[in-house]
Design a protein around this motif. Structure first.
Motif, mmCIF file in Angstrom:
data_model
loop_
_atom_site.group_PDB
_atom_site.id
_atom_site.type_symbol
_atom_site.label_atom_id
_atom_site.label_comp_id
_atom_site.label_asym_id
_atom_site.label_seq_id
_atom_site.Cartn_x
_atom_site.Cartn_y
_atom_site.Cartn_z
ATOM 1 N N ARG A 1 0.848 -1.191 0.000
ATOM 2 C CA ARG A 1 0.000 0.000 0.000
ATOM 3 C C ARG A 1 0.886 1.244 0.000
ATOM 4 N N THR A 2 0.396 2.288 -0.625
ATOM 5 C CA THR A 2 1.138 3.545 -0.668
ATOM 6 C C THR A 2 0.959 4.290 0.650
ATOM 7 N N PRO A 3 1.852 5.216 0.955
ATOM 8 C CA PRO A 3 1.671 6.024 2.165
ATOM 9 C C PRO A 3 0.312 6.741 2.174
ATOM 10 N N GLN A 4 -0.134 7.220 1.020
ATOM 11 C CA GLN A 4 -1.425 7.912 0.949
ATOM 12 C C GLN A 4 -2.571 6.955 1.300
ATOM 13 N N GLN A 5 -2.530 5.738 0.777
ATOM 14 C CA GLN A 5 -3.569 4.749 1.087
ATOM 15 C C GLN A 5 -3.580 4.420 2.579
ATOM 16 N N ILE A 6 -2.402 4.291 3.152
ATOM 17 C CA ILE A 6 -2.305 3.975 4.578
ATOM 18 C C ILE A 6 -2.888 5.111 5.406
ATOM 19 N N ALA A 7 -2.530 6.347 5.085
ATOM 20 C CA ALA A 7 -3.046 7.506 5.828
ATOM 21 C C ALA A 7 -4.566 7.605 5.708
ATOM 22 N N GLN A 8 -5.104 7.254 4.567
ATOM 23 C CA GLN A 8 -6.563 7.296 4.385
ATOM 24 C C GLN A 8 -7.257 6.198 5.180
ATOM 25 N N THR A 9 -6.591 5.082 5.365
ATOM 26 C CA THR A 9 -7.175 3.953 6.096
ATOM 27 C C THR A 9 -7.256 4.230 7.593
ATOM 28 N N TYR A 10 -6.282 4.952 8.120
ATOM 29 C CA TYR A 10 -6.219 5.224 9.561
ATOM 30 C C TYR A 10 -6.398 6.723 9.796
ATOM 31 N N PRO A 11 -7.613 7.166 10.075
ATOM 32 C CA PRO A 11 -7.886 8.605 10.208
ATOM 33 C C PRO A 11 -7.113 9.293 11.328
ATOM 34 N N SER A 12 -6.635 8.523 12.311
ATOM 35 C CA SER A 12 -5.889 9.159 13.403
ATOM 36 C C SER A 12 -4.448 9.471 13.007
ATOM 37 N N LEU A 13 -4.031 9.052 11.812
ATOM 38 C CA LEU A 13 -2.665 9.288 11.349
ATOM 39 C C LEU A 13 -2.624 10.368 10.285
ATOM 40 N N THR A 14 -1.517 11.098 10.284
ATOM 41 C CA THR A 14 -1.278 12.050 9.204
ATOM 42 C C THR A 14 -0.354 11.385 8.187
ATOM 43 N N LEU A 15 -0.347 11.929 6.995
ATOM 44 C CA LEU A 15 0.561 11.424 5.971
ATOM 45 C C LEU A 15 2.007 11.585 6.429
ATOM 46 N N GLU A 16 2.280 12.649 7.130
ATOM 47 C CA GLU A 16 3.629 12.884 7.662
ATOM 48 C C GLU A 16 4.040 11.767 8.619
ATOM 49 N N GLN A 17 3.133 11.309 9.478
ATOM 50 C CA GLN A 17 3.440 10.218 10.412
ATOM 51 C C GLN A 17 3.712 8.912 9.664
ATOM 52 N N VAL A 18 2.961 8.676 8.608
ATOM 53 C CA VAL A 18 3.176 7.465 7.811
ATOM 54 C C VAL A 18 4.566 7.509 7.175
ATOM 55 N N TYR A 19 4.906 8.643 6.567
ATOM 56 C CA TYR A 19 6.229 8.783 5.965
ATOM 57 C C TYR A 19 7.332 8.676 7.017
ATOM 58 N N ALA A 20 7.119 9.248 8.194
ATOM 59 C CA ALA A 20 8.119 9.169 9.261
ATOM 60 C C ALA A 20 8.349 7.717 9.665
ATOM 61 N N THR A 21 7.285 6.931 9.716
ATOM 62 C CA THR A 21 7.410 5.518 10.088
ATOM 63 C C THR A 21 8.203 4.754 9.030
ATOM 64 N N ILE A 22 7.896 5.007 7.782
ATOM 65 C CA ILE A 22 8.627 4.332 6.696
ATOM 66 C C ILE A 22 10.093 4.748 6.704
ATOM 67 N N LEU A 23 10.345 6.030 6.902
ATOM 68 C CA LEU A 23 11.724 6.513 6.966
ATOM 69 C C LEU A 23 12.455 5.920 8.166
ATOM 70 N N TYR A 24 11.788 5.813 9.298
ATOM 71 C CA TYR A 24 12.395 5.186 10.482
ATOM 72 C C TYR A 24 12.778 3.736 10.163
ATOM 73 N N TYR A 25 11.893 3.034 9.482
ATOM 74 C CA TYR A 25 12.180 1.656 9.064
ATOM 75 C C TYR A 25 13.408 1.622 8.164
ATOM 76 N N LEU A 26 13.465 2.507 7.175
ATOM 77 C CA LEU A 26 14.587 2.508 6.239
ATOM 78 C C LEU A 26 15.913 2.857 6.917
ATOM 79 N N HIS A 27 15.860 3.699 7.934
ATOM 80 C CA HIS A 27 17.078 4.069 8.664
ATOM 81 C C HIS A 27 17.500 3.008 9.680
ATOM 82 N N ASN A 28 16.588 2.149 10.077
ATOM 83 C CA ASN A 28 16.854 1.129 11.100
ATOM 84 C C ASN A 28 16.366 -0.238 10.629
ATOM 85 N N LYS A 29 16.676 -0.561 9.386
ATOM 86 C CA LYS A 29 16.074 -1.717 8.721
ATOM 87 C C LYS A 29 16.286 -3.032 9.473
ATOM 88 N N GLU A 30 17.471 -3.287 9.936
ATOM 89 C CA GLU A 30 17.756 -4.563 10.613
ATOM 90 C C GLU A 30 16.959 -4.686 11.915
#
Length: 132
Positions: A52-81
């Motif tokens: 799912r795209t970040p936009q789709q995820i943000a639309q699915t969970y109304p309590s989240l902002t698109l910025e929070q979704v991107y921050a989570t993905i970026l956190y994953y990419l920076h701490n992948k292991e």
């Protein structure tokens, strides 16, 4: 050019330092987005396993902002292991919970199974009468 490159490096370092500000680290196996009850596993499972795209995820969970979704993905990419292990542990825990529920269903689950079986039996009886 060096000054511009230097600013980008500083911006990148500041971004990494600010990235963790998006999360509440409640326990080693419980990382949630600040201001929500949503765990990072929810977002990352949708992103990684459901494509799912970040936009789709943000639309699915109304309590989240698109910025929070991107921050989570970026956190994953920076701490992948580390985050990959976190997700693998979460998936294993989920599988264990499903097995436990199947072996020892709640009274409500038993009632629902009985109702479904009764509805299916009625449907088959109706279909048989219509065919005859």
């Amino acid at each position: 050019t060096k000054i511009c490159y230097h600013k980008i490096t500083i911006l990148s370092i500041n971004l990494v330092m600010q990235l963790e500000d998006y999360f509440n680290f409640l326990a080693p196996n419980d990382i949630r987005l600040k201001g929500t009850r949503v765990g990072i596993e929810t977002i990352l499972y949708d992103f990684i396993h459901r494509d799912r795209t970040p936009q789709q995820i943000a639309q699915t969970y109304p309590s989240l902002t698109l910025e929070q979704v991107y921050a989570t993905i970026l956190y994953y990419l920076h701490n992948k292991e580390t985050v990959s292990k976190y997700l693998a542990d979460w998936l294993e825990w989920n599988h264990q919970q499903v097995k436990a529920q199947q072996l020892n269903p709640s009274p409500a689950a038993i009632r629902m199974r009985k109702l479904r079986a009764e509805q299916e039996a009625k449907k088959q009886a109706n279909d048989a009468q219509l065919s005859a």
